[in-house]
Design a protein around this motif. Sequence first.
Motif, PDB file in Angstrom:
ATOM      1  N   GLU A  16       0.854  -1.190   0.000  1.00  0.00           N
ATOM      2  CA  GLU A  16       0.000   0.000   0.000  1.00  0.00           C
ATOM      3  C   GLU A  16       0.885   1.234   0.000  1.00  0.00           C
ATOM      4  OE1 GLU A  16      -3.891   0.469   2.447  1.00  0.00           O
ATOM      5  OE2 GLU A  16      -2.335   1.503   3.599  1.00  0.00           O
ATOM      6  N   GLN A  26      -3.778   0.930  -2.927  1.00  0.00           N
ATOM      7  CA  GLN A  26      -3.400  -0.474  -2.794  1.00  0.00           C
ATOM      8  C   GLN A  26      -2.828  -0.949  -4.131  1.00  0.00           C
ATOM      9  OE1 GLN A  26      -4.036  -2.072   0.234  1.00  0.00           O
ATOM     10  NE2 GLN A  26      -2.943  -3.919  -0.402  1.00  0.00           N
ATOM     11  N   ALA A  27      -1.501  -1.203  -4.163  1.00  0.00           N
ATOM     12  CA  ALA A  27      -0.847  -1.615  -5.407  1.00  0.00           C
ATOM     13  C   ALA A  27      -0.916  -3.126  -5.597  1.00  0.00           C
ATOM     14  CB  ALA A  27       0.612  -1.155  -5.412  1.00  0.00           C
ATOM     15  N   LEU A  28      -0.657  -3.883  -4.543  1.00  0.00           N
ATOM     16  CA  LEU A  28      -0.650  -5.348  -4.597  1.00  0.00           C
ATOM     17  C   LEU A  28      -1.472  -5.900  -3.448  1.00  0.00           C
ATOM     18  CD1 LEU A  28       3.195  -5.795  -5.189  1.00  0.00           C
ATOM     19  CD2 LEU A  28       1.419  -6.331  -6.880  1.00  0.00           C
ATOM     20  N   GLY A  48      -0.195  -0.388 -14.199  1.00  0.00           N
ATOM     21  CA  GLY A  48      -0.569   0.050 -12.861  1.00  0.00           C
ATOM     22  C   GLY A  48      -0.992  -1.057 -11.923  1.00  0.00           C
ATOM     23  N   CYS A  49      -0.777  -2.328 -12.323  1.00  0.00           N
ATOM     24  CA  CYS A  49      -1.235  -3.436 -11.459  1.00  0.00           C
ATOM     25  C   CYS A  49      -0.182  -3.860 -10.435  1.00  0.00           C
ATOM     26  CB  CYS A  49      -1.668  -4.632 -12.303  1.00  0.00           C
ATOM     27  SG  CYS A  49      -0.309  -5.555 -13.039  1.00  0.00           S
ATOM     28  N   GLY A  50       0.957  -3.169 -10.403  1.00  0.00           N
ATOM     29  CA  GLY A  50       1.950  -3.455  -9.368  1.00  0.00           C
ATOM     30  C   GLY A  50       3.072  -4.390  -9.785  1.00  0.00           C
ATOM     31  N   THR A  53       6.433  -2.858  -8.930  1.00  0.00           N
ATOM     32  CA  THR A  53       6.544  -2.803  -7.471  1.00  0.00           C
ATOM     33  C   THR A  53       6.915  -4.170  -6.909  1.00  0.00           C
ATOM     34  OG1 THR A  53       4.928  -1.008  -7.321  1.00  0.00           O
ATOM     35  CG2 THR A  53       5.274  -2.323  -5.333  1.00  0.00           C
ATOM     36  N   HIS A 215      -6.149  -6.310 -12.647  1.00  0.00           N
ATOM     37  CA  HIS A 215      -6.086  -4.861 -12.469  1.00  0.00           C
ATOM     38  C   HIS A 215      -5.821  -4.538 -11.001  1.00  0.00           C
ATOM     39  CE1 HIS A 215      -7.438  -3.444 -16.467  1.00  0.00           C
ATOM     40  NE2 HIS A 215      -8.039  -4.616 -16.522  1.00  0.00           N
ATOM     41  N   ARG A 216      -5.343  -3.306 -10.762  1.00  0.00           N
ATOM     42  CA  ARG A 216      -5.032  -2.884  -9.392  1.00  0.00           C
ATOM     43  C   ARG A 216      -6.258  -2.973  -8.486  1.00  0.00           C
ATOM     44  NH1 ARG A 216      -3.560   2.446 -10.040  1.00  0.00           N
ATOM     45  NH2 ARG A 216      -5.482   3.202  -9.114  1.00  0.00           N
ATOM     46  N   PRO A 217      -6.046  -3.476  -7.265  1.00  0.00           N
ATOM     47  CA  PRO A 217      -4.777  -3.958  -6.717  1.00  0.00           C
ATOM     48  C   PRO A 217      -4.364  -5.281  -7.350  1.00  0.00           C
ATOM     49  CG  PRO A 217      -6.538  -4.375  -5.153  1.00  0.00           C
ATOM     50  CD  PRO A 217      -7.143  -3.570  -6.261  1.00  0.00           C
ATOM     51  N   GLY A 218      -3.090  -5.375  -7.717  1.00  0.00           N
ATOM     52  CA  GLY A 218      -2.593  -6.533  -8.439  1.00  0.00           C
ATOM     53  C   GLY A 218      -2.687  -7.818  -7.637  1.00  0.00           C
TER      54      GLY A 218
END
Length: 259
Positions: A16, A26-28, A48-50, A53, A215-218
């Motif tokens: 996050e 929330q990325a993942l 953008g789904c992480g 990251t 899609h995000r959050p991945g």
Amino acid sequence: MEKENTCLKIENLSKEFVSGSGRKVQALENVNIEIEENDFVCIVGPSGCGKSTLLRIIAGLEHSTTGKAFYYGKEIKKPTRDIGMIFQQYSLLPWKTVEENIILGLEFRREPKTIKKKIATKYLEMIGMSDFHNAYPFELSGGMQQRVAIARGLANDPIVLLMDEPFGALDAHTRILMQRELLYIWEKNRKTILFITHSVDEAIYLADKIIVMSHRPGKVKEIINIDKPRPRDRAEEYYGRLSNEILNMLEEKSPSLSI
């Protein structure tokens, strides 16, 4: 139960971020992955789904909010020589020659001159650029610069190589050539590779295993094993069918997969 040859394990990992305005992003979310040693694994997913990251967490460059990443059973808390990373941008030092860029990590480790020369010669030959050892980055094409970046990553002799969309900025023809080069290098070195790409075609061509993210959050939407010999023929029926099924997944459809 974790397999004996599990190289990387991602366990219940979430990340996050807090924006400058204080908004939480929330990325993942609850990512679980196991990668075996010597595997070539591609990650595909929407922008953008992480994905990046996740790679940075595995590299020890960022920390997860919850969950953990492990390398051979040991939690990853900081960068390690065993895990190397190659970015989309070539990141070559413009004032150093091709050879000097390749041995940059060895310079930091203060390796003897004889060792540096031996390793530089090995990787210059491997990437087919021995004649360019004294050239500077501005004198090279994009594909040649990326070959140097890959050679630099390999020269540090990591066990795991993380690659974040390394061919994304290349033209279509050069990208295909670089895919072949990378497979050639991988088959000679058998590193464990975790490779992010937006190209479904590229993932099918390269990978033993494709991880499809949502899609995000991945989240991990599907893990696909590709049991097909290399080099793979893009004209084969299974290739187009699998490509279509993964593209449907990325549009949030859920067809059953079989090749």
